[in-house]
Write a protein that holds these residues in place. Structure first.
Motif, PDB file in Angstrom:
ATOM      1  N   LEU A 120      -4.706   3.861   7.964  1.00 13.51           N
ATOM      2  CA  LEU A 120      -5.007   5.263   7.721  1.00 13.51           C
ATOM      3  C   LEU A 120      -5.042   6.088   9.007  1.00 13.51           C
ATOM      4  O   LEU A 120      -4.715   7.268   9.000  1.00 13.51           O
ATOM      5  CB  LEU A 120      -6.340   5.397   6.985  1.00 13.51           C
ATOM      6  N   GLU A 180     -13.118   2.779   7.079  1.00 14.72           N
ATOM      7  CA  GLU A 180     -11.910   3.495   7.522  1.00 14.72           C
ATOM      8  C   GLU A 180     -11.500   4.552   6.505  1.00 14.72           C
ATOM      9  O   GLU A 180     -11.139   5.684   6.852  1.00 14.72           O
ATOM     10  CB  GLU A 180     -10.760   2.504   7.746  1.00 14.72           C
ATOM     11  N   ASP A 181     -11.564   4.194   5.200  1.00 15.34           N
ATOM     12  CA  ASP A 181     -11.250   5.148   4.133  1.00 15.34           C
ATOM     13  C   ASP A 181     -12.186   6.357   4.191  1.00 15.34           C
ATOM     14  O   ASP A 181     -11.765   7.506   4.040  1.00 15.34           O
ATOM     15  CB  ASP A 181     -11.385   4.483   2.754  1.00 15.34           C
ATOM     16  N   ILE A 200      -8.874   6.089  -4.641  1.00 16.13           N
ATOM     17  CA  ILE A 200      -8.356   4.756  -4.327  1.00 16.13           C
ATOM     18  C   ILE A 200      -8.143   4.015  -5.642  1.00 16.13           C
ATOM     19  O   ILE A 200      -9.046   3.962  -6.488  1.00 16.13           O
ATOM     20  CB  ILE A 200      -9.334   3.972  -3.436  1.00 16.13           C
ATOM     21  N   HIS A 245      -5.172  -0.101  -3.191  1.00 14.67           N
ATOM     22  CA  HIS A 245      -5.611  -1.313  -2.513  1.00 14.67           C
ATOM     23  C   HIS A 245      -4.988  -2.503  -3.252  1.00 14.67           C
ATOM     24  O   HIS A 245      -5.511  -2.944  -4.281  1.00 14.67           O
ATOM     25  CB  HIS A 245      -7.135  -1.437  -2.533  1.00 14.67           C
ATOM     26  N   MET A 297       0.565   5.695  -0.100  1.00 17.58           N
ATOM     27  CA  MET A 297      -0.255   6.902  -0.121  1.00 17.58           C
ATOM     28  C   MET A 297       0.582   8.025  -0.725  1.00 17.58           C
ATOM     29  O   MET A 297       1.640   8.381  -0.209  1.00 17.58           O
ATOM     30  CB  MET A 297      -0.743   7.314   1.266  1.00 17.58           C
ATOM     31  N   HIS A 302      -4.368   6.620  -2.713  1.00 13.90           N
ATOM     32  CA  HIS A 302      -3.718   5.416  -2.190  1.00 13.90           C
ATOM     33  C   HIS A 302      -4.275   4.192  -2.902  1.00 13.90           C
ATOM     34  O   HIS A 302      -5.320   4.252  -3.546  1.00 13.90           O
ATOM     35  CB  HIS A 302      -3.840   5.331  -0.657  1.00 13.90           C
ATOM     36  N   PRO A 345     -14.105   1.842  -1.268  1.00  6.90           N
ATOM     37  CA  PRO A 345     -13.594   2.345   0.014  1.00  6.90           C
ATOM     38  C   PRO A 345     -14.147   1.572   1.202  1.00  6.90           C
ATOM     39  O   PRO A 345     -15.299   1.123   1.193  1.00  6.90           O
ATOM     40  CB  PRO A 345     -14.095   3.795   0.044  1.00  6.90           C
ATOM     41  N   SER A 346     -13.320   1.414   2.203  1.00  9.40           N
ATOM     42  CA  SER A 346     -13.766   0.822   3.463  1.00  9.40           C
ATOM     43  C   SER A 346     -14.326   1.944   4.338  1.00  9.40           C
ATOM     44  O   SER A 346     -14.216   3.128   4.012  1.00  9.40           O
ATOM     45  CB  SER A 346     -12.582   0.165   4.179  1.00  9.40           C
ATOM     46  N   THR A 376     -11.099  10.212   5.109  1.00  7.65           N
ATOM     47  CA  THR A 376     -11.327  11.276   4.131  1.00  7.65           C
ATOM     48  C   THR A 376     -12.112  12.425   4.749  1.00  7.65           C
ATOM     49  O   THR A 376     -11.787  13.609   4.530  1.00  7.65           O
ATOM     50  CB  THR A 376     -12.089  10.726   2.907  1.00  7.65           C
ATOM     51  N   HIS A 384     -10.019  12.286  -2.959  1.00 10.68           N
ATOM     52  CA  HIS A 384      -9.276  11.148  -2.431  1.00 10.68           C
ATOM     53  C   HIS A 384      -9.583  10.012  -3.393  1.00 10.68           C
ATOM     54  O   HIS A 384     -10.747   9.657  -3.590  1.00 10.68           O
ATOM     55  CB  HIS A 384      -9.723  10.819  -1.007  1.00 10.68           C
ATOM     56  N   GLU A 394       0.841  -1.195   0.000  1.00  9.67           N
ATOM     57  CA  GLU A 394       0.000   0.000   0.000  1.00  9.67           C
ATOM     58  C   GLU A 394       0.883   1.254   0.000  1.00  9.67           C
ATOM     59  O   GLU A 394       1.889   1.308   0.703  1.00  9.67           O
ATOM     60  CB  GLU A 394      -0.916   0.005   1.221  1.00  9.67           C
TER      61      GLU A 394
END
Length: 229
Positions: free
Chosen positions: A154, A190-191, A214, A180, A130, A178, A187-188, A195, A212, A128
């Motif tokens: 993150l 967490e993502d 992914i 995956h 970023m 970033h 996106p999760s 953000t 942002h 990963e």
């Protein structure tokens, strides 16, 4: 040519107004000046043997004004009548020309597709990453920073890692990207939380989080396109 030599050796106050760069610029506009006349206005004064028009012509011998972006201090000091002060004036023009050219060559990100195309190499990374892109008000790239590599948590990415470079580049916009490595670009939670947090901090500090993105193995996800920033 002989006529020119005679003109070059005369004192400026002895020359008719129609050949004086400053007077010509005031009467007809700065755009009316030749390369040599523009340079003469810049350096201001000549030498004992050559007036400023002649000195400018000597500097530009077999050159155009745009060629000055390649000239060096040593090149200039070899020209009779050019000391360090005048050399620095000319080098300032050289640097301005170079920076303007660089500005014209800057990458512009007008859409998520532009960002994806620029950083598509992330789709092949096994770790990963970023990467943060910093832009001006015209979406031109000012700089980029890789702020994290490896197993990306993150929540462990420090805001200063993103915002300190923004100050360095005097940026307006920030684009966080970033990847995956497992494949999916969706996106999760967490993502999404990350953000939103970066968006809030950006507004408080005075930057604009533009997107942002992914990047997965075969596609990408844009938070801006999906109304999440």
């Amino acid at each position: 040519m002989e006529f020119k030599k005679q003109i070059y050796k005369k004192k400026i106050k002895e020359l008719p107004e129609e050949v004086l760069p400053r007077e010509k610029a005031l009467k007809y506009g700065i755009q009316s000046l030749s390369d040599g006349e523009l340079l003469a206005v810049l350096i201001g004064q000549g030498t004992k043997e050559l007036n400023v028009i002649g000195l400018a012509d000597r500097i530009l011998k077999d050159k155009r004004l745009s060629d000055l972006k390649k000239i060096t201090l040593d090149d200039l000091l070899k020209i009779k009548g050019i000391g360090k002060a005048k050399a620095l004036q000319i080098l300032a023009v050289s640097e301005i020309l170079r920076r303007v050219e660089d500005e014209q060559d800057k990458l512009v990100f007008n859409s998520p597709e532009d960002v994806y195309s620029y950083l598509k190499w992330l789709s092949k990374e096994k770790k990963e990453n970023m990467v943060v892109l910093y832009t001006n008000t015209m979406n031109q790239l000012l700089g980029e920073e890789t702020v994290a590599v490896g197993s990306l948590n993150l929540l462990s990415v420090k805001p200063r890692d993103i915002f300190v470079p923004a100050l360095k580049y005097n940026a307006y916009g920030i684009i966080i990207v970033h990847n995956h490595p497992e494949g999916t670009a969706q996106p999760s939670q967490e993502d999404i939380n990350f953000t939103q947090h970066m968006k809030e901090l950006s507004l408080k500090i005075g930057f604009e989080l533009l997107d942002h993105i992914i990047i997965g193995k075969k596609d990408y996800f844009s938070f801006s396109r999906n109304g999440l920033v």
